[in-house]
Design an enzyme around this catalytic site. Structure first.
Site, PDB file in Angstrom:
ATOM      1  N   ASN A   1       0.878  -1.183   0.000  1.00 53.66           N
ATOM      2  CA  ASN A   1       0.000   0.000   0.000  1.00 53.66           C
ATOM      3  C   ASN A   1       0.911   1.228   0.000  1.00 53.66           C
ATOM      4  O   ASN A   1       1.461   1.617   1.025  1.00 53.66           O
ATOM      5  CB  ASN A   1      -0.883  -0.034   1.257  1.00 53.66           C
ATOM      6  CG  ASN A   1      -1.801   1.160   1.340  1.00 53.66           C
ATOM      7  OD1 ASN A   1      -1.731   2.077   0.518  1.00 53.66           O
ATOM      8  ND2 ASN A   1      -2.662   1.167   2.338  1.00 53.66           N
TER       9      ASN A   1
ATOM     10  N   ARG B   1      -2.700  -2.026  -3.288  1.00 52.49           N
ATOM     11  CA  ARG B   1      -3.886  -1.186  -3.089  1.00 52.49           C
ATOM     12  C   ARG B   1      -3.767  -0.013  -4.059  1.00 52.49           C
ATOM     13  O   ARG B   1      -2.739   0.657  -4.097  1.00 52.49           O
ATOM     14  CB  ARG B   1      -3.915  -0.653  -1.665  1.00 52.49           C
ATOM     15  CG  ARG B   1      -5.030   0.343  -1.464  1.00 52.49           C
ATOM     16  CD  ARG B   1      -4.929   0.980  -0.105  1.00 52.49           C
ATOM     17  NE  ARG B   1      -6.041   1.883   0.089  1.00 52.49           N
ATOM     18  CZ  ARG B   1      -5.918   3.093   0.616  1.00 52.49           C
ATOM     19  NH1 ARG B   1      -4.742   3.547   0.979  1.00 52.49           N
ATOM     20  NH2 ARG B   1      -6.969   3.849   0.782  1.00 52.49           N
TER      21      ARG B   1
ATOM     22  N   HIS C   1     -12.729   3.225   0.542  1.00 49.40           N
ATOM     23  CA  HIS C   1     -12.716   2.158   1.554  1.00 49.40           C
ATOM     24  C   HIS C   1     -13.432   0.911   1.019  1.00 49.40           C
ATOM     25  O   HIS C   1     -13.935   0.100   1.808  1.00 49.40           O
ATOM     26  CB  HIS C   1     -13.444   2.561   2.860  1.00 49.40           C
ATOM     27  CG  HIS C   1     -12.791   3.657   3.643  1.00 49.40           C
ATOM     28  ND1 HIS C   1     -13.517   4.637   4.268  1.00 49.40           N
ATOM     29  CD2 HIS C   1     -11.492   3.919   3.916  1.00 49.40           C
ATOM     30  CE1 HIS C   1     -12.696   5.458   4.903  1.00 49.40           C
ATOM     31  NE2 HIS C   1     -11.450   5.054   4.683  1.00 49.40           N
TER      32      HIS C   1
ATOM     33  N   ARG D   1     -11.208  15.691   8.321  1.00 47.93           N
ATOM     34  CA  ARG D   1     -12.028  16.125   7.182  1.00 47.93           C
ATOM     35  C   ARG D   1     -13.408  16.558   7.667  1.00 47.93           C
ATOM     36  O   ARG D   1     -13.986  15.905   8.545  1.00 47.93           O
ATOM     37  CB  ARG D   1     -12.192  15.001   6.167  1.00 47.93           C
ATOM     38  CG  ARG D   1     -10.899  14.554   5.513  1.00 47.93           C
ATOM     39  CD  ARG D   1     -11.200  13.604   4.357  1.00 47.93           C
ATOM     40  NE  ARG D   1     -10.004  12.922   3.914  1.00 47.93           N
ATOM     41  CZ  ARG D   1      -9.819  11.599   3.982  1.00 47.93           C
ATOM     42  NH1 ARG D   1     -10.777  10.809   4.445  1.00 47.93           N
ATOM     43  NH2 ARG D   1      -8.695  11.065   3.556  1.00 47.93           N
TER      44      ARG D   1
ATOM     45  N   GLU E   1      -8.045  -5.160   5.374  1.00 47.81           N
ATOM     46  CA  GLU E   1      -7.913  -4.817   3.958  1.00 47.81           C
ATOM     47  C   GLU E   1      -6.769  -5.587   3.296  1.00 47.81           C
ATOM     48  O   GLU E   1      -6.866  -5.979   2.133  1.00 47.81           O
ATOM     49  CB  GLU E   1      -7.726  -3.304   3.813  1.00 47.81           C
ATOM     50  CG  GLU E   1      -9.013  -2.570   4.176  1.00 47.81           C
ATOM     51  CD  GLU E   1      -8.843  -1.074   4.373  1.00 47.81           C
ATOM     52  OE1 GLU E   1      -8.982  -0.347   3.395  1.00 47.81           O
ATOM     53  OE2 GLU E   1      -8.579  -0.640   5.511  1.00 47.81           O
TER      54      GLU E   1
END
Ligand code: AMP
Length: 397
Positions: free
Chosen positions: A7, A90, A179, A240, A384
């Site tokens: 990743n 990823r 996601h 965020r 993940e």
């Protein structure tokens, strides 16, 4: 089969070497501060973490260091690189081109490059990882697993914005969602774990972490999700803002004398739980302890978070005309009994009661609604890397 999962971020890189037969992690770690100075964290299963400070001017040196650590005579997890049979990457944005994971070839690289504009911070870094692995491990098949792919089943009514159609047609402005690997993994696992009928199931996944998103999944297919063209949309997150009135941007830009870049920086990095807590912290643990000590700003930040989750879940219950299971995952979803309790308090209308004792358990798959609840609520840890490993093996075999 041994699969290296990578990743790649712009200045960091996370990796895991997984034995796909046992699904055990053989080694894992990360490279940080690539292009600045360089730091490798390496941990072989069962051993302590090793930390090495070493120059990593580019991702090439970083990946080379990972491969050296993996094959190190004393602490390596493998004897030779030839044991790595596949690499799973990823990739953040697959645009509308990729609705599933794919074996990487030149055409795929070109198509990912075309999505760079949609994820300018992430996709170029992901591509560097792919190119460097091809150079350092020629002939080893590589697979791209996209954060957006799982959400490609959303219908137009869920992915179109109320903007001039030209923006969608010419610039591909639409909701993509992120996601996806986590939402896919957790929703599938929820169906198995809770004994639901996979062809007749309505599941809502609340991935609550530093970045947070919620998705509605009907019969294994995503029908809606909170993140949009970028990960900024949806619920409040660590730094965020999530959804706001877009007119705020112009208003604050004038007041604070900011240009669009400055405003985007505020919305992405200075808002959310961090901004709302009066710059106290974006980390939920800090906010929980501050709220416990009576800090009103921290309390409000937690309340907004829980209220946001409850509202999106309510919207998705309406969109799906019902729900069988609501699942919490990721850093906050898996670990914060406090946030889960605050959220579940809104679910009385669904016939849900919280099992307080189960809700205080951590780190395992567990049902946290009482047996007489009409809808099941569960915690399912996300993974993940394992999802990337599984997709990689399925495409390589
Ligand atoms: P993630 O992005 O999935 O790694 O999640 C990061 C978020 O999870 C941060 O806000 C952490 O504060 C939160 N988190 C991690 N561990 C805990 C914990 N034990 N209790 C509450 N929040 C936690």
């Amino acid at each position: 089969m041994k699969v290296l999962v990578i990743n790649c971020g712009s200045s960091s890189l996370k990796y895991q070497l997984i034995d796909s037969d046992t699904e055990n992690v053989l080694a894992k770690g990360l490279c940080e501060r690539i292009g600045i100075d360089g730091r490798l964290v390496y941990q072989k299963a069962g051993l302590d973490k090793e930390i090495t400070e070493a120059p990593m001017p580019t991702h090439k040196e970083a990946i080379q260091m990972v491969l050296d650590a993996l094959t190190n005579e004393k602490t390596g997890a493998i004897k030779s690189l030839s044991e790595v049979e596949a690499i799973g990457h990823r990739v953040v944005h697959g645009g509308e081109k990729f609705a599933s994971s794919t074996l990487i070839n030149d055409d795929v690289i070109k198509a990912v490059e075309e999505c760079n504009e949609l994820a300018p911070l992430h996709n170029p870094a992901n591509l560097i990882g792919i190119r460097v692995c091809a150079e350092l491990m020629p002939g080893v098949p590589q697979v791209a697993v996209f954060d957006t792919a799982f959400h490609q089943t959303m219908p137009p009514k869920a992915f179109l914005y109320g903007l001039p159609l030209k923006y969608y047609k010419d610039y591909k402005v639409r909701r993509y969602g992120f996601h996806g690997t986590s939402h896919s993994f957790v929703s599938k696992r929820a169906v198995e774990f809770l004994g639901l009928d996979k062809d007749n199931s309505k599941v809502i996944v609340c991935h609550l972490g530093n970045g947070s998103s919620i998705s509605a999944v009907v019969n294994g297919k995503c029908i809606d999700t909170t993140m949009g063209l970028t990960p900024l949309e949806g619920m409040i997150m660590g730094t965020r803002s999530g959804n706001i009135d877009p007119a705020i941007m112009e208003y604050v830009a004038k007041k604070e004398n900011l240009d669009i870049k400055g405003i985007m920086n505020v919305l992405n990095k200075k808002s959310g739980l961090f901004g709302l807590s009066g710059d106290l912290s974006s980390d939920l643990r800090d906010l929980e302890s501050a709220a416990g000590e009576g800090n009103e700003n921290a309390k409000h930040a937690l309340e907004v978070l829980a209220y946001d989750v409850a509202k999106f879940v309510g919207g998705y219950v309406a969109a799906m005309n019902g729900v069988d299971a609501i699942v919490f995952t990721a850093g906050i979803g898996e670990n914060s009994g406090t946030v889960r309790k605050m959220v579940v308090q809104y679910f009385g209308y669904l016939g849900i009661t919280l099992d307080e004792e189960a809700n205080n358990t951590r780190g395992e798959e567990i049902v946290i609604s009482t047996p007489d609840s009409k809808v099941k609520v569960a915690v399912i840890p996300t993974n993940e890397e394992l999802a990337i490993c599984r997709d990689t093996v399925a495409l390589v075999k």
